[in-house]
Design an enzyme around this catalytic site. Structure first.
Site, short mmCIF file in Angstrom:
data_model
loop_
_atom_site.label_atom_id
_atom_site.label_comp_id
_atom_site.label_asym_id
_atom_site.label_seq_id
_atom_site.Cartn_x
_atom_site.Cartn_y
_atom_site.Cartn_z
N ILE A 165 -30.57 3.78 19.51
CA ILE A 165 -29.81 2.73 20.18
C ILE A 165 -28.83 3.34 21.19
CG2 ILE A 165 -27.93 2.58 18.48
CD1 ILE A 165 -29.63 -0.37 20.32
N LYS A 178 -23.37 -3.24 16.19
CA LYS A 178 -23.59 -4.26 15.17
C LYS A 178 -24.52 -3.73 14.09
CE LYS A 178 -27.97 -5.25 15.91
NZ LYS A 178 -29.02 -5.25 14.89
N ASP A 205 -30.78 -6.69 9.83
CA ASP A 205 -30.34 -5.89 10.97
C ASP A 205 -30.74 -6.57 12.27
OD1 ASP A 205 -29.34 -3.10 12.02
OD2 ASP A 205 -31.26 -3.47 13.01
#
Length: 308
Positions: free
Chosen positions: A14, A90, A168
């Site tokens: 990510i 997040k 997730d």
């Protein structure tokens, strides 16, 4: 204006796919350091621990925490107490209580804290919120199905306690829902499918209810191959709104109203720059609370074993 030096903690998929490109495009930040035991970024100083970063680089004023949620609290707490601004990938933490503790710490130390929900920065989300604000929501249906092997290759942490499993990605849908609905809803029932031998669900079905009689259903699944599905369909007293492609496209009664390319993380870093300038806190726990409630109310179902 002098750019804020920022460090990325956790240089994984990510960070490479989203955070680094968006930081590079944002003149308010300069990527000045990384923290990783296994990899780094060419030309950028790397540290093995966040403690070494904070001691060795007092000029780095902000950190973006991109490690798995189970380890995020300690890193965030340490950075906040060192007077650094903190961006949380997040979900913002493994529990609701630990994020609340970070809010209090950031307030005490006078630093910016940002719990990011990247899907809220999808192109059509603001327009959907504005359209729904003038209408009565009757029902909504979320269908969020993707291939875990494609998006989390080799990442075993997602199956461990605190890794959230299918929530997730599912929490992305919940972050959009909680942003665009005119009135809040609450979880009323849930079924969670756990692969044999895993500690986090691979699929989940949730039911929600609102105070005005509106209902919401959500179907999350991590076993979908081929085309991926990220849709939210909302019925109102004055037509149907549909968000697809994770919020990049919006249709009203079947007519395409918006369709734009992904710019979610550019929006995140624009917002973080504002928070740093104002020394402000932006932490909305609503999506994480829904996930916590689903685990509290959820009926656990064991399904076939799943290997990455």
């Amino acid at each position: 204006m002098t750019a804020t030096k920022i460090a990325i903690v956790g240089v994984g998929k990510i960070a490479r796919d989203q955070h680094i490109p968006s930081i590079t495009r944002n003149g308010a930040f300069e990527l000045s350091a990384t923290v990783s035991r296994h990899s780094g970024v060419d030309g950028v100083e790397n540290f093995a621990t966040i403690e070494e970063l904070l001691a060795g680089r007092p000029d780095v004023g902000a950190v973006a925490l991109c490690m798995p949620p189970q380890a995020r609290f300690d890193a965030a707490w340490t950075a906040i107490k060192a007077g650094r601004h903190v961006l949380l990938e997040k979900p913002p933490g493994a529990t609701v209580a630990e994020v609340e503790a970070l809010i209090a710490a950031a307030r005490d130390e006078g630093v910016a804290l940002f719990a990011t929900w990247h899907s809220r920065y999808a192109a059509s989300v603001p327009a959907a919120k504005a359209w729904l604000a003038k209408r009565q929501v009757q029902s909504a249906r979320i269908t969020w199905k993707e291939d875990v092997r494609r998006w989390h290759p080799g990442q075993e942490w997602i199956w461990q306690p605190g890794g959230l499993g299918v929530f997730d990605p599912g929490i992305n849908a919940l972050s959009i829902l909680t942003e665009i609905l005119p009135q809040p809803v609450r979880v009323t029932a849930a079924e969670l499918q756990f692969p044999d031998g895993r500690d986090a669900p691979i699929a989940a079905q949730l039911q929600f209810a609102g105070a005005s009689g509106e209902t919401v259903s959500a179907d999350f699944d991590w076993r979908q191959t081929g085309p991926q599905t990220w849709n939210i369909e909302i019925e109102t007293n004055d037509g149907q709104l549909k968000l697809s492609s994770g919020g990049a496209e919006m249709t009203i009664d079947g007519k395409v109203m918006m369709q734009e390319a992904d710019s979610e993380y550019d929006g995140i870093y624009a917002r973080f720059a504002q928070l740093v300038a104002e020394t402000s806190i932006d932490v909305d726990l609503a999506p994480l609370v829904h996930v916590a409630d689903a685990f509290m109310l959820g009926r656990r179902i064991v399904v076939d074993a799943f290997e990455m």
